[in-house]
Scaffold this motif. Structure first.
Motif, PDB file in Angstrom:
ATOM      1  N   ASP A 132       8.903   0.558  50.339  1.00 36.47           N
ATOM      2  CA  ASP A 132       9.705  -0.453  49.700  1.00 36.47           C
ATOM      3  C   ASP A 132      10.207   0.326  48.470  1.00 36.47           C
ATOM      4  O   ASP A 132      11.645   0.016  48.107  1.00 36.47           O
ATOM      5  N   ASP A 137       1.672  -5.492  48.396  1.00 37.77           N
ATOM      6  CA  ASP A 137       3.019  -6.515  47.842  1.00 37.77           C
ATOM      7  C   ASP A 137       2.358  -7.183  46.865  1.00 37.77           C
ATOM      8  O   ASP A 137       3.173  -7.530  45.546  1.00 37.77           O
ATOM      9  N   LYS A 159       4.969  -7.032  43.694  1.00 32.66           N
ATOM     10  CA  LYS A 159       5.905  -8.402  43.390  1.00 32.66           C
ATOM     11  C   LYS A 159       5.873  -8.832  42.348  1.00 32.66           C
ATOM     12  O   LYS A 159       4.721  -8.887  41.475  1.00 32.66           O
ATOM     13  N   LYS A 184       6.676 -14.660  42.701  1.00 33.46           N
ATOM     14  CA  LYS A 184       6.380 -14.466  44.068  1.00 33.46           C
ATOM     15  C   LYS A 184       4.797 -14.316  44.520  1.00 33.46           C
ATOM     16  O   LYS A 184       4.604 -13.975  45.496  1.00 33.46           O
ATOM     17  N   ASP A 235       3.374  -7.719  39.651  1.00 36.14           N
ATOM     18  CA  ASP A 235       4.436  -6.886  39.064  1.00 36.14           C
ATOM     19  C   ASP A 235       4.194  -5.668  38.584  1.00 36.14           C
ATOM     20  O   ASP A 235       4.847  -5.361  37.449  1.00 36.14           O
TER      21      ASP A 235
END
Length: 251
Positions: free
Chosen positions: A27, A202, A206, A210, A214
């Motif tokens: 990512d 993730d 994220k 979401k 973070d």
């Protein structure tokens, strides 16, 4: 000669760490650095081919080299899956079905070739090639499954990770309390660790809106890389200690 590691608890911890790092690093390249899924996939597949060829031509098990190939399959699998599901618009469910079909075909060809699917008995270049193809596509499949659980199923990143973690626990129990083939259970667990790493990655990167923590792709990747490097260094140290002249006589 078998050039693959022994399957221990440390192996599974490193596998999960590598797959999670593959998610965050993939990512990082495709989204944070805005390289895009297609170009990122081409770059990472090239890295995979390079590390794989080095692994295939090596004569003995090398922990550093082995885990570099694992990491390259994980990062390439992340961007390959995202390219299929997002750029091509196949969606997570369709992408997963395609990848399941490819993975089943690889295992069928592997079995048909006469090579053993038991990783402790992979002794030939052909068997090792099947092994790495299965790993590449299992990691690609795992990304699609992880994204499906996190996004389409409604479980979210944390929920998806917990669900996969619980499923892995069931596989572990089956290993000790059922007569299901240990080879089958190994590959089921191997495939499942990838979506676990994908959803965990993730969850780490994220934003809160979401459902994530973070921490970002850069910070998460650096921490995971540090953990993985430390464990690889430990594995390399133990291997060198075991193969050092005179160790056998002293042990």
């Amino acid at each position: 000669m078998n050039k693959l590691p022994q399957i221990t608890l440390a192996f599974w911890v490193m596998k999960i760490c590598a797959t999670t790092l593959g998610e965050t690093a993939g990512d990082l390249l495709s989204m944070t650095l805005n390289v895009g899924y297609a170009v990122s996939s081409m770059i990472l597949i090239s890295v995979f081919v390079l590390t794989l060829l080095t692994q295939l031509f090596s004569k003995t098990y090398n922990p550093v080299l082995y885990w570099l190939v694992i990491l390259s399959t994980s990062t390439a699998g992340t961007t390959m899956s995202d390219f299929m599901d997002r750029t091509l618009g196949l969606g997570y469910a369709t992408g997963s079905l395609i990848l399941v079909s490819i993975l089943v075909a690889i295992f069928a060809l592997w079995k048909w070739s006469g090579e053993s699917l038991n990783v402790s008995q992979v002794q030939t270049p052909r068997g090792e090639m099947f092994y790495w193809m299965a790993i590449l596509f299992s990691n690609t499949l795992g990304t699609a499954l992880g994204d499906y659980l996190a996004d389409d199923s409604g479980l979210g990143f944390a929920g998806g990770a917990l669900f996969i973690g619980a499923t892995i626990a069931v596989v572990v129990l089956a290993r000790y309390f059922t007569k299901i083939s240990s080879v089958v259970l190994f590959w089921v667990a191997f495939v499942l660790t990838r979506p676990f790493g994908a959803t965990l990655g993730d969850f780490l990167t994220k934003p809160p809106e979401k459902g994530g923590l973070d921490f970002g792709t850069i910070g998460s990747s650096l921490v995971l890389a540090g953990i993985l490097v430390a464990m690889i260094a430990g594995a390399a140290y133990l291997k060198n200690k075991q193969t050092r002249p005179g160790v056998a006589e002293l042990s």
